[in-house]
Design an enzyme around this catalytic site. Structure first.
Site, PDB file in Angstrom:
ATOM      1  N   HIS A   1     -40.231  61.833  -1.408  1.00 19.86           N
ATOM      2  CA  HIS A   1     -41.298  60.539  -0.692  1.00 19.86           C
ATOM      3  C   HIS A   1     -42.098  59.605  -1.022  1.00 19.86           C
ATOM      4  O   HIS A   1     -42.679  59.065  -0.389  1.00 19.86           O
ATOM      5  CB  HIS A   1     -40.633  60.843   0.515  1.00 19.86           C
ATOM      6  CG  HIS A   1     -38.956  60.832   1.347  1.00 19.86           C
ATOM      7  ND1 HIS A   1     -38.955  61.206   2.754  1.00 19.86           N
ATOM      8  CD2 HIS A   1     -38.124  60.754   0.807  1.00 19.86           C
ATOM      9  CE1 HIS A   1     -37.647  61.555   2.736  1.00 19.86           C
ATOM     10  NE2 HIS A   1     -36.908  61.405   2.042  1.00 19.86           N
TER      11      HIS A   1
ATOM     12  N   HIS B   1     -36.520  57.342   5.889  1.00 16.50           N
ATOM     13  CA  HIS B   1     -36.387  58.495   4.215  1.00 16.50           C
ATOM     14  C   HIS B   1     -36.332  57.044   3.588  1.00 16.50           C
ATOM     15  O   HIS B   1     -36.050  56.059   3.896  1.00 16.50           O
ATOM     16  CB  HIS B   1     -35.373  59.086   4.510  1.00 16.50           C
ATOM     17  CG  HIS B   1     -35.052  60.490   4.455  1.00 16.50           C
ATOM     18  ND1 HIS B   1     -34.639  61.228   4.017  1.00 16.50           N
ATOM     19  CD2 HIS B   1     -35.539  60.977   5.842  1.00 16.50           C
ATOM     20  CE1 HIS B   1     -34.900  62.093   4.982  1.00 16.50           C
ATOM     21  NE2 HIS B   1     -35.388  61.415   6.045  1.00 16.50           N
TER      22      HIS B   1
END
Ligand SMILES: Cc1cc2nc3c(=O)[nH]c(=O)nc-3n(C[C@H](O)[C@H](O)[C@H](O)COP(=O)(O)OP(=O)(O)OC[C@H]3O[C@@H](n4cnc5c(N)ncnc54)[C@H](O)[C@@H]3O)c2cc1C
Length: 596
Positions: free
Chosen positions: A516, A560
């Site tokens: 991420h 996310h």
């Protein structure tokens, strides 16, 4: 500001907008801008087209894209706090970018996450609308969706994932251990403590990616897509008003150097690791660092490449005593993978048609951390916890895998008719920050990535507590407690860990990336000296140049980031169109008519 020698400057290679990087945000921007048939858009992508990449369309093949030319093959510097380990931080290197290799999870975070950016252009309300715009959600009978938050007309097709039996048991355990079930909480963003179902970017067995915004039924004549072309630098013109971006120099796979001209804007969308190097090679970045590499600094932007964030997570593996609650029997036992693959080829269904993650949960850890001196004495802003979070935002996330597996370092496959799953624990709002810097000015050389994971003691504290809670869910939770044989591999004993201190060595040994990476060309307010972009994604000190991808976010969401990348793409396209209209409206009417 001399132009590099280039092999061709074709007068036809002039476009209104040049998008540097055909990844998640880049493809959305290109597709949306090209809805106006009067504009000419060029997408430049370093990797190949995705049309023939089976492991992109078949979500279960995700990890086969790594360590090859479809991966950027980035590896971090050794990190002291995690036992000097280096971590592979893969990124998709093909049309669609990381949207074609990711875990397909759509977890938007909370609206507060975006309100915390304190930018009027990107409030939580606006971001949730942008994310919705990208989506067409497909319902499933068993899933209770909140239709008000899902899109119905975007090119991104999403649907809930059918759970394996082990995931239903994990859900029961999460509920039992105090995380109530809110089926659509990961799309509404309204529950910081509970469990639910996560929609996936998969529909009818095929992964949907950002490339779908500019290919298949959205292919448009006014978009030119050039793959296997790496953007080297941005070209500028200079007048009394300052620098204006007017094109790019590129190098293609066969070594050909070509220059492309942009009449309106250049938009950099290379992602969190690759956008900063494009700016730096072009002379936009921290002055001293550019000079070390013999690059003339055109605008001193100290924030370029800084503020690197990720979500760090730990896999915790368990062996299950009952057969076939997990899906290992479809992958590792006998030669099951051959028939599983045949099923996918024939019917686009089965294990390989989706990503093998099951039930998800968010948790607040206020009560659990109360006894920690570090937590008690850490600085905090009014109303917020020491991580900077409000009670409406989660501290950590949990989810289970539906069989053994994970990043490539996990190779203890349960081939011997054994059954294994993991519970993953992930840290939100980490304090530690890393950096992306140039290794050289060669556009074909990867940058230096230093993630600096868990260097802040609070990060270590919260992630260790998260692992402790995860273990309690599995070992004490109603759905799983009677089917756990012990840790996996069987010689380990982590299932007996009781305290945070017990978990800390596990964290040091196993903490890894959730892929991420974000924040390396961040937006910010005018008085923030590290802000690279203004709230409309415009690079400070330069006209007609934006960065629009997850590098643009000041703080990664507590979720996310793929939906963020789609949202940034939608928002960027809207702003670019608005700004084009307003600059046009400043021209005299007869000139404006000529310009379109
Ligand atoms: C393995 C993995 C699993 C993940 N799982 C999830 C998940 O389940 N859910 C979730 O929400 N997020 C997930 N993510 C994160 C998410 O996919 C990314 O945050 C998001 O896709 C990033 O979008 P982006 O547009 O910023 O960058 P990318 O999508 O990476 O796009 C950048 C593009 O630019 C191209 N490029 C770079 N430099 C150049 C250059 N110089 N010239 C030309 N082209 C260039 C790249 O090849 C790429 O196509 C995952 C990521 C990975 C890698």
């Amino acid at each position: 500001m001399s132009l590099e020698r280039v092999d061709s400057v074709d007068p036809l290679e002039v476009y209104d907008y040049i998008i540097c990087g055909g990844g998640t945000s880049g493809c959305v921007i290109a597709g949306r801008l090209a809805e106006d048939s009067n504009v000419k858009v060029l997408v430049l992508e370093a990797g190949p087209d995705n049309a023939d990449l089976e492991n992109v369309h078949m979500a279960g093949g995700w990890s086969q894209n790594f360590d090859s030319e479809t991966d950027w093959n980035l590896v971090t510097e050794p990190m002291k706090t995690i036992d000097d380990r280096q971590v592979k931080v893969s990124r998709g290197r093909f049309l669609g970018g990381s949207s074609g290799v990711n875990g397909t999870l759509c977890i938007r975070g909370t609206k507060q996450d975006y309100d915390d950016w304190e930018l009027d252009e990107w409030t939580g309300g606006k971001m949730f609308e942008y994310m919705k715009r990208a989506e067409t959600f497909h319902e499933k009978d068993w899933h209770k969706a909140d239709k008000s938050v899902h899109g119905t007309s975007g090119p991104l097709h999403t649907e809930p994932h059918d759970l394996a039996p082990i995931s239903e048991r994990v859900r029961e355990s999460m509920i039992d251990q105090g995380l109530p079930y809110h089926p659509d909480m990961f799309s509404t963003g309204e529950t910081p403590h509970g469990c639910g179902d996560v929609p996936r970017t998969v529909h009818q067995g095929i992964r949907t990616t950002a490339a779908d915004f500019i290919t298949k039924r959205y292919r448009r004549e006014n978009i030119t897509i050039k793959t296997e072309v790496t953007v080297n630098k941005i070209l500028f013109s200079q007048d009394a008003g300052g620098l204006t971006a007017c094109g790019v120099t590129t190098i293609s796979k066969n070594g050909r150097k070509v220059e492309y001209q942009a009449r309106k804007e250049v938009i950099v969308a290379g992602g969190a690791y690759c956008s900063p190097p494009i700016l730096m090679r072009s002379g936009l970045g921290p002055k001293e660092h550019l000079e070390e590499h013999g690059i003339e600094c055109l605008v001193d932007l100290p924030g370029v490449g800084g503020n690197l964030m990720d979500h760090v997570l730990c896999f915790i593996f368990y062996e299950v005593s009952e057969p076939n609650l997990t899906n290992d029997y479809l992958a590792y036992h006998d030669n099951a993978i051959a028939s599983t693959y045949a099923l996918y080829q024939e019917k686009k269904s089965g294990l390989l048609s989706t990503f093998p993650f099951g039930t998800f949960g968010y948790a607040r850890l206020d009560e659990r951390l109360k006894d920690s001196e570090l937590w008690q004495t850490a600085k905090r802003e009014p109303g917020r916890d020491p991580m900077g979070l409000l009670p409406s935002q989660p501290n950590v996330e949990f989810w289970n895998t539906e069989l053994y597996g994970g990043p490539k370092q996990y190779t203890d496959f349960p081939i011997d008719h054994k059954h294994v799953f993991s519970l993953c624990a992930l840290l939100f709002n980490q304090h530690s920050r890393g950096s992306v810097t140039l290794k050289s000015k060669d556009p074909l050389e990867n940058p230096v990535v230093d993630h600096n994971y868990l260097s802040d003691p609070l990060d270590m504290l919260v992630l260790s507590e998260a692992c402790r809670f995860a273990n309690e869910i599995v070992m004490n939770g109603k759905g799983t407690k009677d089917v756990i044989k012990g840790s996996w591999p069987a010689h380990l004993t982590h299932h007996t860990n009781a305290t945070r201190e017990d978990w800390e060595p596990h964290v040091r040994q196993h903490a890894t990336t959730c892929y991420h990476a974000s924040g390396t060309c961040a937006m910010g307010k005018p008085d923030d000296k590290n802000a690279v972009l203004d709230g409309r994604l415009r690079v400070r000190g330069v006209r007609n140049l934006r960065v629009a991808d997850v590098s643009s976010v000041p703080q990664v969401n507590n979720g996310h980031p793929q939906m963020v990348a789609y949202g940034i793409g939608e928002g960027a396209a809207e702003m670019i169109r608005e700004d084009a209209r307003s600059s046009l409206s400043k021209l005299a009417p007869e000139v404006a008519k000529l310009a379109v």
